[in-house]
Design an enzyme around this catalytic site. Sequence first.
Site, PDB file in Angstrom:
ATOM      1  CG  ASP A  53      -2.233   0.823   0.875  1.00 34.99           C
ATOM      2  OD1 ASP A  53      -2.171   1.682  -0.024  1.00 34.99           O
ATOM      3  OD2 ASP A  53      -3.259   0.639   1.551  1.00 34.99           O
TER       4      ASP A  53
HETATM    5  C1  NOJ Z   1      -4.076   3.886   0.002  1.00 35.92           C
HETATM    6  C2  NOJ Z   1      -5.242   2.963   0.121  1.00 35.92           C
HETATM    7  O1  NOJ Z   1      -5.209   2.291   1.373  1.00 35.92           O
HETATM    8  C3  NOJ Z   1      -5.340   1.927  -0.981  1.00 35.92           C
HETATM    9  O2  NOJ Z   1      -6.566   1.272  -0.875  1.00 35.92           O
HETATM   10  C4  NOJ Z   1      -5.154   2.549  -2.330  1.00 35.92           C
HETATM   11  O3  NOJ Z   1      -5.225   1.567  -3.325  1.00 35.92           O
HETATM   12  C5  NOJ Z   1      -3.818   3.270  -2.368  1.00 35.92           C
HETATM   13  N1  NOJ Z   1      -3.791   4.309  -1.367  1.00 35.92           N
HETATM   14  C6  NOJ Z   1      -3.519   3.883  -3.734  1.00 35.92           C
HETATM   15  O4  NOJ Z   1      -4.376   4.943  -3.970  1.00 35.92           O
END
Ligand code: NOJ
Length: 716
Positions: free
Chosen positions: A261
């Site tokens: 993430d």
């Molecule tokens: C953080 C989020 O937790 C995740 O779900 C997302 O895909 C990423 N950012 C990228 O935007």
Amino acid sequence: MNRIENLLAAMTVEEKIGQLNMVAAGYAVTGPVLASGTAEGIRAGRIGSLLNLWGAQEIHAMQKIAVEKTRLSIPLLAGFDVLHGHRTIFPIPLAEAASFEPRLWEASARAAAIEAAADGISMTFAPMLDIARDPRWGRIAEGAGEDPWVVTQFAIAKVRGFQGDGLPEGLASAGAVAATAKHFCAYGAALAGRDYASADVSERLLHEVYLPPFAAAVAAGCAAIMPAFNDIAGIPMTAHIPLLRDWLRREAGFDGVIVSDYNAVAELIRHGIACDLVEAAAAALRAGIDIDMMSGAYSQGLAPAIARGLVSIEAINAAVRRVLKLKERLGLFDDPYRRGSAGASAPGVSAAGRDLAREAGRRSIVLLANDHVLPLSPELRRIALIGPLADARADMLGPWAMAGNASDPVTIREGLAAALPDAEIVFAPGVTIAGEDTSGIAAAREICRDADLVLLCLGEAASMSGEAASRANPGLPGAQNALAEAIFELCKPVVVLISSGRPLMISTIAAKAQALVATWFLGVEAGNAIADVLTGTFNPTGRLPVTWPRDVGQVPIFFAERPSGRPADPDNHYTSKYLDMPIEPLFPFGHGLSYSRFGLSKPRINKKDFKRGDELTIEVDVINEGAAAGEETVFLFARDIVASVTRPLLELKGVGKIALAPGEGGTICFRLAAEALAFPGSDLQPVFEPGEFLLSAGPSADPHGLLTVKVRALPG
Ligand code: NOJ
């Protein structure tokens, strides 16, 4: 040697690390903005994939640099969050889950993938498979609710839809994108519902609840997995060897890409398991993270980690191999520009997209209560439309609608006006969504005086759910309760519509409204879908995919509780209950009314005694006793009465739907393999134990509405 091995043999360590580095190209409300240095980074081979960039022209321009200006011409992956539609925004996943329609879940993912791919995107960070049992957590909006069986079906449908299952070229199709199942895992169990907080769940809960949807996504061929931000019992998921390597890779057989993430690899320092980027990068790579999203830990830390002996070049090669394999599966080596055409104008919302969004929208709406006021009578002359969500266009999109256009949604006000051209619809917001100013309430009350009925549109702003949107008190924000009180005092029939990304705490409102409708955030066709249901053009069929609590003090709350040795008994003080509130929710999982009434028969079973390898067929007769054509949803639950491990009071094993004309009867047939009654035994390996089971069918998880038969598993 094949293409990938040839490339690996030719790559420098820096180029390999570049393939593991994903950077955000940035975005703004008006469109993509390229972060400075991105083009340079690609040219230097330091960037293997991008996120947050959309638009075929923009992505192809970056791709051109990767393909034409780098030594090895390796194309880029372009990732984007396509949670519930891309340009055409569909209902938020929690809402769409309420349709209990895998066919629809797949269709909206397919449509979203086609639009995203037309925008040059090759990978989406969806589906979100986090089971959520705590509405304080704002990300409950992004998933399919509380139940592992439902989320498992959702996982399969979404992976198929995104990845173009059934298309001749599969994932390599110009209209397919790689799916990323996230967030692995137990992210929804965040402490006290606070986003990004630690989760501490048992091994049993992991195996019974949180892992099965990911196992299903893997089995469906999901291309990528994203670990969650949180730690589980002290081990951050971004460095979780037992879950990532031992379970995901070895046990579930996942050989796709694991993408971290956003910034999560560097955050291992804050978690306190690494002292610098070098240790953080090493810990993540050792656990099997192939791509570092945006933290820079791999680009800065992996080379020194090799020098310090913390990681091997073989581990880096393995990660690079997986990334290149994904690029190959996506057809990017053969034609890096196959997704989208830089010359074409940007895709927008099409008529077909709107049709699907309207169908998905009305199937997502849940009629929670109705005291004979809905559907709206054609006799109504004057309707007062009150509340801050009645004309809240952009909010209808809900969270995670980055490529959506705030001007696209049909508001509730517009939908009603179109559906009821002969009625006079007077409108006043009364209050803003979250403001404390009550000065507009008097005017709102005033226009209700001559109205035959009030439609009161309450709820949250889109930004109040989704990521980093936890709410300690997830009730109606600002002065909305005051507005509702002032309207109820008028003693008019009041239909309350709730727009939200979660079940809101609305017991008082529910007690006073003549009808209550959960309309979630439905996307571009919100207003039309809502009008279809209110007018009866569409007979509601949505059911709650989450238990709706009375009060935040009841959370976490879900139907699949384990039995207590002292079950709640109002006449016995020493039983499992509250002194100040019933333990029953406001509305149970599966609840949802229709304008028809349905009668269900007791389940008929093909065999009362069965053994391993057998298939049970369970038939439930349904009759439409109402005056309108409609669809009934029947839930099949099982309970293992005595087992070596305590089993939940109800476990969902199937959901069936049937459409019936007035007076018509039909049969829903569930097929249940005996093995579906197995469970993780004391060693967490699946066991099938002989003994008695209860099989119950009903319109929701409310135990009072269940029809139950007993069956017996024989040894052998
Ligand atoms: C953080 C989020 O937790 C995740 O779900 C997302 O895909 C990423 N950012 C990228 O935007």
